[in-house]
Write an enzyme that holds these catalytic residues in place. Sequence first.
Site, PDB file in Angstrom:
ATOM      1  N   LYS A   1       4.702  -3.820   5.634  1.00  0.00           N
ATOM      2  CA  LYS A   1       5.162  -4.494   4.413  1.00  0.00           C
ATOM      3  C   LYS A   1       6.484  -3.940   3.874  1.00  0.00           C
ATOM      4  CE  LYS A   1       0.934  -6.259   2.227  1.00  0.00           C
ATOM      5  NZ  LYS A   1       0.071  -6.153   1.046  1.00  0.00           N
TER       6      LYS A   1
ATOM      7  N   ASP B   1       1.668 -10.877  -3.804  1.00  0.00           N
ATOM      8  CA  ASP B   1       0.546 -10.109  -4.363  1.00  0.00           C
ATOM      9  C   ASP B   1       0.642 -10.008  -5.893  1.00  0.00           C
ATOM     10  OD1 ASP B   1      -0.793  -9.578  -2.003  1.00  0.00           O
ATOM     11  OD2 ASP B   1       0.266  -7.708  -1.625  1.00  0.00           O
TER      12      ASP B   1
HETATM   13  P1  NAP Z   1      -1.397   1.736   0.768  1.00  0.00           P
HETATM   14  O1  NAP Z   1       0.024   1.381   0.520  1.00  0.00           O
HETATM   15  O2  NAP Z   1      -1.767   2.456   2.019  1.00  0.00           O
HETATM   16  O3  NAP Z   1      -1.885   2.614  -0.479  1.00  0.00           O
HETATM   17  C1  NAP Z   1      -3.171   3.136  -0.557  1.00  0.00           C
HETATM   18  C2  NAP Z   1      -3.305   4.015  -1.774  1.00  0.00           C
HETATM   19  O4  NAP Z   1      -4.652   4.456  -1.806  1.00  0.00           O
HETATM   20  C3  NAP Z   1      -2.433   5.263  -1.716  1.00  0.00           C
HETATM   21  O5  NAP Z   1      -1.995   5.551  -3.000  1.00  0.00           O
HETATM   22  C4  NAP Z   1      -3.409   6.310  -1.208  1.00  0.00           C
HETATM   23  O6  NAP Z   1      -3.099   7.622  -1.623  1.00  0.00           O
HETATM   24  C5  NAP Z   1      -4.675   5.869  -1.913  1.00  0.00           C
HETATM   25  N1  NAP Z   1      -5.843   6.441  -1.277  1.00  0.00           N
HETATM   26  C6  NAP Z   1      -6.214   6.288   0.003  1.00  0.00           C
HETATM   27  N2  NAP Z   1      -7.350   6.995   0.227  1.00  0.00           N
HETATM   28  C7  NAP Z   1      -7.684   7.588  -0.937  1.00  0.00           C
HETATM   29  C8  NAP Z   1      -8.742   8.437  -1.327  1.00  0.00           C
HETATM   30  N3  NAP Z   1      -9.686   8.828  -0.466  1.00  0.00           N
HETATM   31  N4  NAP Z   1      -8.772   8.863  -2.617  1.00  0.00           N
HETATM   32  C9  NAP Z   1      -7.820   8.486  -3.479  1.00  0.00           C
HETATM   33  N5  NAP Z   1      -6.789   7.692  -3.158  1.00  0.00           N
HETATM   34  C10 NAP Z   1      -6.720   7.244  -1.897  1.00  0.00           C
HETATM   35  O7  NAP Z   1      -2.319   0.456   0.740  1.00  0.00           O
HETATM   36  P2  NAP Z   1      -2.073  -0.869  -0.133  1.00  0.00           P
HETATM   37  O8  NAP Z   1      -1.286  -1.840   0.654  1.00  0.00           O
HETATM   38  O9  NAP Z   1      -1.574  -0.445  -1.453  1.00  0.00           O
HETATM   39  O10 NAP Z   1      -3.544  -1.486  -0.235  1.00  0.00           O
HETATM   40  C11 NAP Z   1      -4.561  -0.866  -1.011  1.00  0.00           C
HETATM   41  C12 NAP Z   1      -5.818  -1.737  -0.986  1.00  0.00           C
HETATM   42  O11 NAP Z   1      -5.560  -2.958  -1.666  1.00  0.00           O
HETATM   43  C13 NAP Z   1      -6.233  -2.125   0.412  1.00  0.00           C
HETATM   44  O12 NAP Z   1      -7.630  -2.032   0.521  1.00  0.00           O
HETATM   45  C14 NAP Z   1      -5.802  -3.563   0.543  1.00  0.00           C
HETATM   46  O13 NAP Z   1      -6.620  -4.304   1.433  1.00  0.00           O
HETATM   47  C15 NAP Z   1      -6.009  -4.033  -0.874  1.00  0.00           C
HETATM   48  N6  NAP Z   1      -5.177  -5.207  -1.156  1.00  0.00           N
HETATM   49  C16 NAP Z   1      -5.838  -6.337  -1.539  1.00  0.00           C
HETATM   50  C17 NAP Z   1      -5.112  -7.469  -1.832  1.00  0.00           C
HETATM   51  C18 NAP Z   1      -5.827  -8.713  -2.241  1.00  0.00           C
HETATM   52  O14 NAP Z   1      -5.237  -9.789  -2.168  1.00  0.00           O
HETATM   53  N7  NAP Z   1      -7.066  -8.640  -2.680  1.00  0.00           N
HETATM   54  C19 NAP Z   1      -3.716  -7.457  -1.750  1.00  0.00           C
HETATM   55  C20 NAP Z   1      -3.075  -6.286  -1.377  1.00  0.00           C
HETATM   56  C21 NAP Z   1      -3.818  -5.159  -1.095  1.00  0.00           C
HETATM   57  P3  NAP Z   1      -2.203   8.602  -0.692  1.00  0.00           P
HETATM   58  O15 NAP Z   1      -0.814   8.077  -0.763  1.00  0.00           O
HETATM   59  O16 NAP Z   1      -2.416   9.926  -1.286  1.00  0.00           O
HETATM   60  O17 NAP Z   1      -2.781   8.485   0.695  1.00  0.00           O
END
Ligand code: NAP
Length: 515
Positions: free
Chosen positions: A310, A346
């Site tokens: 992304k 999003d």
């Molecule tokens: P990302 O960029 O990888 O960010 C993930 C975040 O979660 C980071 O801040 C990470 O922290 C944190 N994290 C991961 N494991 C953790 C843990 N064990 N404890 C605390 N924090 C933790 O991912 P993203 O693109 O933002 O997506 C996040 C979620 O949103 C995903 O599940 C995705 O499927 C969902 N999402 C849903 C939609 C929808 O339409 N419903 C749209 C977009 C995203 P660190 O940086 O410290 O690793």
Amino acid sequence: MDTNNPVRICVPLCERSLEALELSAAKVTSEGDGVEFRLDCLVQSELDHIDKLLQLAARTDSLTIFTFRPSDEGGKRELNYDARDEFWRRLQEAQGAYLTDLELDLVEGLITSNSTSSSPIDWARVIGSKHDFSGPPGDLEQIYERLARTPVRIIKIAVQAHDVTDCIPLFRLLKRAREEGREAIAIAMGPAGIATRILGPSRGAFLTYGALDKESSTAPGQITAKELKDVYRIGRITSKTEIFGLAGFPVTHSISPHIHNAAFARMGFDGVYIPLEVRDLASFIERMVHPHTREMDWNLRGLSVTAPHKTAVMDHLDWIEPAARDIGAVNTVVIEGGILRGYNTDAPAFIKTLVKKFGDLRDARCAIIGAGGAASAVALALNQNRSRVTVYARDVKKAARLAKRFDAEPASLDSASFEGFDVVINATPLGTSGKHEMETPARTGQLRGARLAYDLVYNPTETQFLREARDAGCEIFGGLSMLVAQATEQFRLWTGLEAPEKVMQWAAVEALKNL
Ligand code: NAP
């Protein structure tokens, strides 16, 4: 590139007994247009009664293929040349309208020995094939030429794909075969090769393969015949069909193809949406996407972009909308007028669904858990709606960096309390189906006193975070509506049409049930 080729789906069957094979074959009539009997899967004692199967094949009108593959070409048993030679000669003597799929070495061997043979080979019933499970070999064109020099009716080449760009030489072979008036099948195996399975027939492939069901897939990346028909509507795809894709890694478990293809079907829009497993983003954009450089003759019109591309995709676009720039992530690409434009759907999807659930967000106290790409989109959207935002992350430095960009407060997730917040948003992957399913970024005790818990995770629909929040007395809201809302916005950007939201929501729910 238009072909009048009928679209044939062939269902390969691999069973240990003739009885099981017959039972499976009986199910195929409704799922596919033909059957491939993988005779190498049968136990030895069953091979002695193969006449039964030939009688079955003689009774059917539909396409029937027999294969007897050695393990180095993907078969289930060690078979030396002589064993295969003897087996096929025996089968050739039987009458029937079926095809036999013979490996290239056997085809070449049979040609040499055929002149002295008492039972000549009926080449009009032969597919000559080459499989490579290590990846596309450098001499793919030469393999094609070797097959083309033989009298086989149909040329088949199947190679493992490691990246979606490995599909390019297979599409090139189909084009060449069409220009040379040859019947051909070219398949890239594995999840990265799905495009060849869905688009192959519209590019002239003699057939494509689809599994009877998810459990009985006989090659990596093989999708079911039912999905090819019902989700991808393969019978309607032509060279003019507009193509859209989900670019990411991994992509095979995404429900987005169900959502978008259902929308195309409802709107009568001539489009298809396919998973594209992309590891090397730069090569993908250059060789398959950008109209100025792509090697593919296809009507690719747009992409959804997912993890891990992304942010990286932004370096490859000609124009990016300001909000996506602020967020630092693009999840939608529109290909039009020879250029690539990037958007982030999003943020508007999040806010649309939250406002519907919560009402006016001005001055609402909102906690975002997580500091990644989705958290940025949420923070931008909340900031634009004048909410008061706190960003919680396990690494408070990351929370601070994100908070600074969107006029928010940073906080550590360690022993956080969300009491007094109007909305608490999980923007981490914790709780997602799979190994993190039972995890949550906040427990009941921490959520007590908050009003609404919003989880961006949509699979499962009810996450551990939402269960904890409900126990704490909060209202709860899952991420599926946002997923559908961001897809409706993509649909609008790609087609200029209003999206059939209800149909897309229904398709998403159904797809999740069947995952
Ligand atoms: P990302 O960029 O990888 O960010 C993930 C975040 O979660 C980071 O801040 C990470 O922290 C944190 N994290 C991961 N494991 C953790 C843990 N064990 N404890 C605390 N924090 C933790 O991912 P993203 O693109 O933002 O997506 C996040 C979620 O949103 C995903 O599940 C995705 O499927 C969902 N999402 C849903 C939609 C929808 O339409 N419903 C749209 C977009 C995203 P660190 O940086 O410290 O690793």
